[in-house]
Write a protein that holds these residues in place. Structure first.
Motif, mmCIF file in Angstrom:
data_model
loop_
_atom_site.group_PDB
_atom_site.id
_atom_site.type_symbol
_atom_site.label_atom_id
_atom_site.label_comp_id
_atom_site.label_asym_id
_atom_site.label_seq_id
_atom_site.Cartn_x
_atom_site.Cartn_y
_atom_site.Cartn_z
ATOM 1 N N VAL A 1 -9.569 -41.039 -9.200
ATOM 2 C CA VAL A 1 -9.036 -41.605 -8.151
ATOM 3 C C VAL A 1 -10.029 -41.816 -7.035
ATOM 4 C CG1 VAL A 1 -6.632 -40.743 -8.387
ATOM 5 C CG2 VAL A 1 -8.219 -39.590 -7.013
ATOM 6 N N PRO A 2 -9.752 -42.794 -6.076
ATOM 7 C CA PRO A 2 -10.985 -43.025 -4.901
ATOM 8 C C PRO A 2 -10.899 -41.871 -3.947
ATOM 9 C CG PRO A 2 -9.315 -44.796 -5.242
ATOM 10 C CD PRO A 2 -8.968 -43.750 -6.113
ATOM 11 N N GLU A 3 -12.110 -41.666 -3.510
ATOM 12 C CA GLU A 3 -12.160 -40.437 -2.638
ATOM 13 C C GLU A 3 -11.173 -40.793 -1.271
ATOM 14 O OE1 GLU A 3 -16.479 -39.297 -3.330
ATOM 15 O OE2 GLU A 3 -16.134 -39.367 -1.274
ATOM 16 N N ASN A 4 -10.853 -41.685 -0.750
ATOM 17 C CA ASN A 4 -10.315 -42.231 0.556
ATOM 18 C C ASN A 4 -8.750 -41.968 0.450
ATOM 19 O OD1 ASN A 4 -9.664 -43.292 2.995
ATOM 20 N ND2 ASN A 4 -9.156 -45.390 2.213
ATOM 21 N N ALA A 5 -8.283 -40.746 0.799
ATOM 22 C CA ALA A 5 -6.882 -40.358 0.817
ATOM 23 C C ALA A 5 -6.187 -40.670 2.037
ATOM 24 C CB ALA A 5 -6.869 -39.004 0.256
ATOM 25 N N ASN B 1 -4.473 -42.730 -2.807
ATOM 26 C CA ASN B 1 -5.814 -42.844 -2.502
ATOM 27 C C ASN B 1 -6.056 -44.569 -2.691
ATOM 28 O OD1 ASN B 1 -6.553 -39.873 -2.944
ATOM 29 N ND2 ASN B 1 -5.506 -40.210 -4.729
ATOM 30 N N ILE B 2 -7.093 -44.895 -1.693
ATOM 31 C CA ILE B 2 -7.369 -46.351 -1.827
ATOM 32 C C ILE B 2 -8.826 -46.499 -1.462
ATOM 33 C CG2 ILE B 2 -6.802 -48.484 0.013
ATOM 34 C CD1 ILE B 2 -4.279 -47.362 -1.149
ATOM 35 N N VAL B 3 -9.089 -47.477 -2.537
ATOM 36 C CA VAL B 3 -10.616 -47.621 -2.583
ATOM 37 C C VAL B 3 -11.107 -48.582 -1.432
ATOM 38 C CG1 VAL B 3 -10.445 -48.234 -5.224
ATOM 39 C CG2 VAL B 3 -9.993 -50.181 -3.495
ATOM 40 N N THR B 4 -12.365 -48.041 -1.057
ATOM 41 C CA THR B 4 -12.919 -48.774 0.135
ATOM 42 C C THR B 4 -14.183 -49.514 -0.419
ATOM 43 O OG1 THR B 4 -14.690 -46.991 0.029
ATOM 44 C CG2 THR B 4 -12.620 -46.696 1.575
ATOM 45 N N ASN B 5 -14.493 -49.447 -1.717
ATOM 46 C CA ASN B 5 -15.698 -50.142 -2.070
ATOM 47 C C ASN B 5 -15.873 -50.244 -3.714
ATOM 48 O OD1 ASN B 5 -16.472 -47.681 -2.942
ATOM 49 N ND2 ASN B 5 -18.541 -47.879 -1.715
ATOM 50 N N GLU B 6 -14.518 -50.064 -4.251
ATOM 51 C CA GLU B 6 -14.546 -49.979 -5.827
ATOM 52 C C GLU B 6 -13.474 -50.980 -6.470
ATOM 53 O OE1 GLU B 6 -13.725 -45.716 -5.552
ATOM 54 O OE2 GLU B 6 -15.215 -45.183 -7.171
ATOM 55 N N LEU C 1 7.988 -34.040 -15.001
ATOM 56 C CA LEU C 1 6.929 -33.956 -14.026
ATOM 57 C C LEU C 1 6.587 -34.823 -13.071
ATOM 58 C CD1 LEU C 1 4.615 -32.603 -16.891
ATOM 59 C CD2 LEU C 1 5.769 -31.161 -15.445
ATOM 60 N N THR C 2 6.146 -34.657 -11.929
ATOM 61 C CA THR C 2 5.845 -35.526 -10.967
ATOM 62 C C THR C 2 4.596 -35.381 -9.995
ATOM 63 O OG1 THR C 2 7.014 -34.238 -9.152
ATOM 64 C CG2 THR C 2 8.447 -35.963 -10.336
ATOM 65 N N ASN C 3 4.022 -36.378 -9.651
ATOM 66 C CA ASN C 3 2.680 -36.464 -8.825
ATOM 67 C C ASN C 3 2.719 -37.437 -7.732
ATOM 68 O OD1 ASN C 3 2.042 -38.472 -10.231
ATOM 69 N ND2 ASN C 3 0.031 -37.589 -11.018
ATOM 70 N N MET C 4 3.840 -38.299 -7.552
ATOM 71 C CA MET C 4 3.725 -39.371 -6.749
ATOM 72 C C MET C 4 3.291 -38.805 -5.176
ATOM 73 S SD MET C 4 6.930 -38.269 -7.039
ATOM 74 C CE MET C 4 7.961 -39.392 -8.138
ATOM 75 N N GLU C 5 3.554 -37.557 -4.988
ATOM 76 C CA GLU C 5 3.645 -36.865 -3.753
ATOM 77 C C GLU C 5 2.220 -37.217 -3.212
ATOM 78 O OE1 GLU C 5 1.972 -33.638 -4.161
ATOM 79 O OE2 GLU C 5 1.441 -33.751 -1.858
ATOM 80 N N HIS C 6 0.966 -37.006 -4.171
ATOM 81 C CA HIS C 6 -0.176 -37.136 -3.733
ATOM 82 C C HIS C 6 -1.013 -38.603 -4.081
ATOM 83 C CE1 HIS C 6 -0.674 -34.534 -6.996
ATOM 84 N NE2 HIS C 6 -1.800 -35.269 -7.499
ATOM 85 N N ASN C 7 -0.091 -39.422 -5.145
ATOM 86 C CA ASN C 7 -0.924 -40.474 -5.743
ATOM 87 C C ASN C 7 -0.438 -41.656 -5.218
ATOM 88 O OD1 ASN C 7 -3.078 -39.382 -7.366
ATOM 89 N ND2 ASN C 7 -1.574 -38.773 -8.663
#
Ligand code: 4VN
Length: 317
Positions: free
Chosen positions: A12-16, A43-48, A264-270
């Motif tokens: 995932v892109p670094e920018n959280a 997480n949102i891309v800044t240059n990818e 199972l869920t992970n939308m909380e951080h993705n």
């Protein structure tokens, strides 16, 4: 021969970007977003671009598995946000890792993309291929209308995937892939204008992602629940549904009368990462030890979204 998932990985892109950060950019709040969707950060891309995320996943799959790129017979990438119309993201991945024996193409099935692609990969192994990569990857941030708070807060960027290998053991037990093009306009994105001097046909108002939330919500509760019910005859250990909305998953678990903690869920951080959501959840769950490859755990993967498309695969790890 049968197909087996032998490796998972994600990137995932670094920018959280937190809900609070979005609240400084548009009229929304952490309370509204997290209570209505279960999302707290994305997480949102800044240059990818999408290919960059998928290449990282492919490199990690090779490193983790010890496989050489030349051993790959195929690379499938599920995405609704490719870098180009052509070349495919899959070809960009193939070129970057020099998998010169692999054929490669993208699959467009929105949030069902990974399930559709995994099903196709399994058929390629069943008909004789030995080793393939199936990746779900998106940079949805580039198709969002960042002035529309009803969609901008829902989606995130990311990629994840699996290695599929020929095996003597049977792991893929059942599947049901579905579509309904008559409800196509419930979720649209990426319309390409025809600017030819000859063209006077119709064109869409916007290329931004647009969604009639209510219709998709109802579709997810009805068609998707029926699909899962048809596939999941007996008990399963876990269900990995496309991570669109926490309340939807809670409602589906109630309708199916399957305990909530099996979902199972992970939308909380993705956030909602469309075709990447299920493989992201799969790899995170393997890393956490909730799921274990080779454990024979019985799981269901269910995608649902634009197209409309939906589908489930019942498999053992
Ligand atoms: O007011 C509220 O509560 C809003 C109501 C609207 N919401 C929605 C609506 C639909 C989706 C969604 C999207 C896809 C596409 O991946 C697939 C499946 C679903 Cl269920 C996600 N959220 C957010 C909370």
């Amino acid at each position: 021969q049968h197909a087996k998932i032998t490796c998972t990985s994600r990137y995932v892109p670094e920018n959280a970007v937190s809900n609070d950060r979005l609240a400084t950019m548009m009229d929304t709040s952490d309370d509204w977003i997290s209570s209505r969707t279960g999302i707290r950060s994305r997480n949102i891309v800044t240059n990818e671009n999408t290919s960059d995320l998928c290449i990282k996943v492919a490199e990690k799959l090779l490193t983790k598995s010890g496989k050489n790129a030349e051993e790959l017979d195929f690379i499938l990438v599920a995405t609704m946000t490719p870098d180009y119309g052509t070349p495919s993201v899959a070809c960009l991945v193939q070129g970057s890792i020099s998998a010169n024996q692999a054929f490669a193409f993208d699959i467009s099935a929105a949030c069902s993309g990974f399930v559709y692609a995994l099903s196709m990969g399994e058929k390629l192994i069943r008909t004789g291929k030995k080793l393939g990569m199936v990746i779900g990857g998106e940079t949805l941030s580039k198709v969002l209308d960042w002035d529309d708070r009803s969609t901008a807060v829902l989606f995130g960027d990311g990629a994840a995937g699996v290695l599929l290998e020929a095996s003597d053991e049977e792991h893929f037990l059942n599947e049901k892939l579905q579509a309904d093009g008559q409800r196509a306009t419930s979720l649209t994105s990426g319309y390409m204008e025809n600017k030819s001097p000859f063209y006077s046909g119709t064109s869409e108002s916007s290329s931004y992602l647009q969604m009639t939330g209510r219709d998709i919500y109802d579709f997810s509760l009805n068609d998707v629940t029926n699909n899962i019910r048809e596939i999941v005859a007996e008990d399963v250990d876990y269900l990995l549904l496309h991570q669109a909305n926490k309340r939807i998953i809670e409602k589906i678990s109630k309708k199916l009368k399957v305990p909530r903690d099996k979902f199972l869920t992970n939308m909380e951080h993705n956030g909602n990462t469309s075709a990447a959501s299920i493989p992201l959840l799969l790899d995170e769950s393997v890393e956490k030890g909730v799921l274990e490859l080779g454990s024979n755990q019985k799981i269901v993967l269910t995608g649902y979204g634009g197209g409309l498309t939906w589908g489930s695969i019942l498999l053992t790890l």
